[in-house]
Design a protein around this motif. Structure first.
Motif, PDB file in Angstrom:
ATOM      1  N   SER A   1       4.869 -22.502 -41.396  1.00  0.00           N
ATOM      2  CA  SER A   1       5.281 -22.714 -42.784  1.00  0.00           C
ATOM      3  C   SER A   1       4.304 -22.079 -43.753  1.00  0.00           C
ATOM      4  O   SER A   1       4.696 -21.465 -44.757  1.00  0.00           O
ATOM      5  N   ASP A   2       2.995 -22.182 -43.449  1.00  0.00           N
ATOM      6  CA  ASP A   2       1.981 -21.575 -44.322  1.00  0.00           C
ATOM      7  C   ASP A   2       2.126 -20.054 -44.335  1.00  0.00           C
ATOM      8  O   ASP A   2       1.999 -19.422 -45.392  1.00  0.00           O
ATOM      9  N   GLU A   3       2.376 -19.480 -43.163  1.00  0.00           N
ATOM     10  CA  GLU A   3       2.524 -18.027 -43.082  1.00  0.00           C
ATOM     11  C   GLU A   3       3.733 -17.554 -43.873  1.00  0.00           C
ATOM     12  O   GLU A   3       3.690 -16.521 -44.545  1.00  0.00           O
ATOM     13  N   LEU A   4       4.816 -18.316 -43.812  1.00  0.00           N
ATOM     14  CA  LEU A   4       6.009 -17.944 -44.572  1.00  0.00           C
ATOM     15  C   LEU A   4       5.750 -18.049 -46.067  1.00  0.00           C
ATOM     16  O   LEU A   4       6.225 -17.222 -46.853  1.00  0.00           O
ATOM     17  N   ALA A   5       4.959 -19.075 -46.464  1.00  0.00           N
ATOM     18  CA  ALA A   5       4.665 -19.243 -47.879  1.00  0.00           C
ATOM     19  C   ALA A   5       3.834 -18.079 -48.383  1.00  0.00           C
ATOM     20  O   ALA A   5       4.054 -17.555 -49.478  1.00  0.00           O
ATOM     21  N   VAL A   6       2.808 -17.680 -47.593  1.00  0.00           N
ATOM     22  CA  VAL A   6       1.966 -16.553 -48.000  1.00  0.00           C
ATOM     23  C   VAL A   6       2.783 -15.278 -48.080  1.00  0.00           C
ATOM     24  O   VAL A   6       2.653 -14.471 -49.009  1.00  0.00           O
ATOM     25  N   SER A   7       3.654 -15.077 -47.110  1.00  0.00           N
ATOM     26  CA  SER A   7       4.488 -13.893 -47.105  1.00  0.00           C
ATOM     27  C   SER A   7       5.378 -13.857 -48.326  1.00  0.00           C
ATOM     28  O   SER A   7       5.592 -12.793 -48.941  1.00  0.00           O
ATOM     29  N   GLY A   8       5.908 -15.005 -48.732  1.00  0.00           N
ATOM     30  CA  GLY A   8       6.789 -15.050 -49.881  1.00  0.00           C
ATOM     31  C   GLY A   8       6.043 -14.718 -51.158  1.00  0.00           C
ATOM     32  O   GLY A   8       6.568 -14.025 -52.041  1.00  0.00           O
ATOM     33  N   LYS A   9       4.785 -15.164 -51.275  1.00  0.00           N
ATOM     34  CA  LYS A   9       4.008 -14.849 -52.488  1.00  0.00           C
ATOM     35  C   LYS A   9       3.701 -13.361 -52.573  1.00  0.00           C
ATOM     36  O   LYS A   9       3.690 -12.776 -53.644  1.00  0.00           O
ATOM     37  N   GLN A  10       3.395 -12.764 -51.412  1.00  0.00           N
ATOM     38  CA  GLN A  10       3.074 -11.336 -51.397  1.00  0.00           C
ATOM     39  C   GLN A  10       4.271 -10.499 -51.820  1.00  0.00           C
ATOM     40  O   GLN A  10       4.116  -9.442 -52.439  1.00  0.00           O
ATOM     41  N   GLN A  11       5.449 -10.954 -51.498  1.00  0.00           N
ATOM     42  CA  GLN A  11       6.645 -10.185 -51.879  1.00  0.00           C
ATOM     43  C   GLN A  11       6.916 -10.338 -53.370  1.00  0.00           C
ATOM     44  O   GLN A  11       7.534  -9.501 -53.991  1.00  0.00           O
TER      45      GLN A  11
ATOM     46  N   ALA B   1       3.239 -33.200 -28.937  1.00  0.00           N
ATOM     47  CA  ALA B   1       3.711 -33.366 -30.317  1.00  0.00           C
ATOM     48  C   ALA B   1       2.703 -32.885 -31.352  1.00  0.00           C
ATOM     49  O   ALA B   1       3.073 -32.172 -32.305  1.00  0.00           O
ATOM     50  N   PRO B   2       1.380 -33.215 -31.239  1.00  0.00           N
ATOM     51  CA  PRO B   2       0.427 -32.723 -32.252  1.00  0.00           C
ATOM     52  C   PRO B   2       0.386 -31.192 -32.298  1.00  0.00           C
ATOM     53  O   PRO B   2       0.304 -30.605 -33.389  1.00  0.00           O
ATOM     54  N   ARG B   3       0.420 -30.549 -31.138  1.00  0.00           N
ATOM     55  CA  ARG B   3       0.382 -29.091 -31.121  1.00  0.00           C
ATOM     56  C   ARG B   3       1.620 -28.503 -31.785  1.00  0.00           C
ATOM     57  O   ARG B   3       1.533 -27.542 -32.551  1.00  0.00           O
ATOM     58  N   ARG B   4       2.776 -29.109 -31.518  1.00  0.00           N
ATOM     59  CA  ARG B   4       4.006 -28.589 -32.137  1.00  0.00           C
ATOM     60  C   ARG B   4       3.961 -28.759 -33.647  1.00  0.00           C
ATOM     61  O   ARG B   4       4.432 -27.889 -34.387  1.00  0.00           O
ATOM     62  N   ARG B   5       3.394 -29.887 -34.112  1.00  0.00           N
ATOM     63  CA  ARG B   5       3.282 -30.088 -35.561  1.00  0.00           C
ATOM     64  C   ARG B   5       2.352 -29.051 -36.178  1.00  0.00           C
ATOM     65  O   ARG B   5       2.633 -28.523 -37.261  1.00  0.00           O
ATOM     66  N   ARG B   6       1.242 -28.753 -35.496  1.00  0.00           N
ATOM     67  CA  ARG B   6       0.331 -27.742 -36.012  1.00  0.00           C
ATOM     68  C   ARG B   6       1.008 -26.374 -36.060  1.00  0.00           C
ATOM     69  O   ARG B   6       0.826 -25.620 -37.012  1.00  0.00           O
ATOM     70  N   GLU B   7       1.757 -26.052 -35.023  1.00  0.00           N
ATOM     71  CA  GLU B   7       2.444 -24.764 -34.984  1.00  0.00           C
ATOM     72  C   GLU B   7       3.468 -24.648 -36.110  1.00  0.00           C
ATOM     73  O   GLU B   7       3.589 -23.594 -36.735  1.00  0.00           O
TER      74      GLU B   7
END
Length: 280
Positions: free
Chosen positions: A270-280, A259-265
């Motif tokens: 989510s962080d990667e998607l947020a960064v990608s959205g800002k770059q666009q 469970a901890p690993r899945r939460r980290r993943e």
């Protein structure tokens, strides 16, 4: 006494068993069957016995079905004989009912079982005693894992004669039921403190011991090897059920460990998607 007893039976697709059970209840003036909308010949078989009254209720759990049978079907006798559809009474058992003279503080009677495979009686069965005969007044059921527990006030005595447990449904149906039952058993074992569990349930929580222990107990301690292939069949059934329970418990362990690993993943994604959205 026997004239003051109403048999109560729960059914769902029990055509393979019900007729044999009802044949041994011809002494009863009234028999109540609570059916969970069977789609085989169960209801037709029940209705072929003139003293049977059939009620249908959508199944949610065993305790609710039993409580419905006790309170909503108009049982008029003081005593209820609660039977699964694969419980077959013997002549000795019926004779035992005829001679009962309960004390005023006796609320119920527990029966022992002889387990059968395809009609052959086994010496190695480990089916526990069940309180099958009890006073209707004050009786109620509560859910306990995959099955139910009867709540009574007063003394429970033992019946002399045994009931035959003789399930003739196909093996595929047994596996289907065990998958559901063991899932519920796993939930019970995981939710309760060890101090609240029986010794056998504490052994089951160990994950790996129960499947091996039960086959040894059935075949060697209980003498199942002397029952022939029927004894091996029964022992392998019990081992399969315990293996399934162990798998459910291990699945829970794996889910908790990862469970901890899945939460980290998920957080990283989510962080990667947020960064990608800002770059666009």
């Amino acid at each position: 006494m026997i004239d003051n007893i109403t048999p109560l039976i729960l059914t769902f697709n029990e055509a393979a068993n019900l007729e044999r059970t009802l044949e041994q209840l011809r002494w009863a003036r009234d028999i109540v069957v609570v059916d969970s909308f069977s789609d085989d010949e169960t209801v037709e078989i029940a209705n072929s016995f003139q003293q049977v009254r059939v009620f249908q209720r959508k199944f949610d759990n065993h305790s609710a079905q039993w409580n419905f049978g006790l309170s909503e079907t108009g049982i008029a006798t003081e005593w209820v004989l609660a039977l699964d559809a694969d419980y077959v009474l013997t002549t000795d058992f019926v004779d035992d009912l005829k001679t009962l003279d309960p004390f005023t503080n006796t609320s119920g009677y527990a029966a022992r079982f002889t387990y059968c495979i395809a009609g052959r009686r086994l010496r190695s069965g480990v089916y526990p005693p069940v309180t099958v005969l009890y006073r209707k007044a004050g009786a109620a059921y509560t859910q306990d894992g995959h099955t139910h527990r009867l709540i009574l006030t007063g003394e429970v005595e033992a019946l002399r004669a045994r009931i035959l447990h003789d399930d003739r449904k196909p093996l595929s149906r047994w596996f289907e039921s065990q998958q559901r039952y063991m899932g519920l058993e796993a939930q019970k074992l995981l939710a309760r403190d060890a101090s609240d569990l029986s010794r056998s349930d504490r052994i089951r929580r160990l994950r790996v011991i129960a499947p091996l222990a039960v086959v040894f107990y059935c075949l060697i301690v209980r003498g199942g090897v002397l029952d022939g292939w029927a004894g091996f069949y029964y022992a392998f059934q019990r081992m399969s059920a315990e293996l399934l329970l162990s798998l459910y418990l291990l699945e829970h362990d794996f889910d908790a460990a990862t469970a901890p690993r899945r939460r980290r993943e998920r957080s990283t994604s989510s962080d990667e998607l947020a960064v990608s959205g800002k770059q666009q």
